[in-house]
Design an enzyme around this catalytic site. Sequence first.
Site, PDB file in Angstrom:
ATOM      1  N   THR A 212       0.823  -1.211   0.000  1.00 10.77           N
ATOM      2  CA  THR A 212       0.000   0.000   0.000  1.00 10.77           C
ATOM      3  C   THR A 212       0.855   1.259   0.000  1.00 10.77           C
ATOM      4  OG1 THR A 212      -0.109   0.009   2.420  1.00 10.77           O
ATOM      5  CG2 THR A 212      -1.884  -1.129   1.244  1.00 10.77           C
ATOM      6  N   GLU A 260      -4.178   4.474   3.563  1.00  9.59           N
ATOM      7  CA  GLU A 260      -3.329   3.586   2.770  1.00  9.59           C
ATOM      8  C   GLU A 260      -4.115   3.087   1.560  1.00  9.59           C
ATOM      9  OE1 GLU A 260      -0.821   0.765   5.030  1.00  9.59           O
ATOM     10  OE2 GLU A 260      -1.958   1.453   6.773  1.00  9.59           O
TER      11      GLU A 260
END
Length: 312
Positions: A212, A260
Amino acid sequence: MQRWRGLEDIPEDWGRSVVTIGSYDGVHRGHQLIIGRAVERARELGVPAVVVTFDPHPSEVVRPGSHPPLLAPHHRRAELMAGLGVDAVLVLPFTEEFSKLSPADFVVKVLVDRLHARTVVEGPNFRFGHRAAGTVETLAELGRTYDYDVMVVDLFERGEAGGGEPFSSTLTRRLVAEGDVEGAAEVLGRPHRVEGVVVRGAQRGREMGYPTANVETLPHTAIPADGVYAGWLVVEGESMPAAISVGTNPQFDGTERTVEAYAIDRVDLDLYGLHVAVDFLAYIRGQERFDTLDGLLERMAEDVRVAREMLG
């Protein structure tokens, strides 16, 4: 489009113009009506259209500590305004001294002496000057003295968002805070966006097969409620379908709230240090803690599947 920071940045030979003034946070559909009408009027008169806005948000100076969550940073607002046909954006540093200008002094200092306003376009609830004493009626009265006219545009667009409330920045902030990013998108006319620089996190996502981008958001950013969303990760103009997580990562006893974004099926990206944007399309689920790591991985796989389906 020209961008000015402070009155001293305005060219000395600047001529007449059509002006609209406001915080315009988010440049939502109500704002777009006002700005669009200002642009139309400017084209009719053959003069530039100018938006005047403020930094920091006036509430932070008048009531320190009350800065609202921001729907868009100034550079993003300028991009959106340019897309509406605005010719120049003037960002006025909002200081305690500036906040004490009377409505008449504000008009002379900004609209008359520097922008040479021919027409001023505002919404019906526009207030300005010390203690927000000036109204659109005040503006029009001063216009008769200083040779400009005032156009008042009804910005009260409505839709399903917020149960039919008039579109506003306040409503948009509330919808974002509640995780209703679809409602926020209806008000904004586009997905809500969060921006920032990608920083190194714990890198657990990478270890689990879902690397991420950990986005360090800009100060005062309006961040959606904790949960998982479908949306896009925007990097250097490229929009990539993404599954987005907002929250403290309770699975690993996290305490810091993060944003994220996993660019779906993209495991080759190196984004550290880049300024990126995250566009929120739809809410998938709330933040959860799972009994096992396998349970988390199964849910993450399902989140990605749902996000991929939502994003087409």
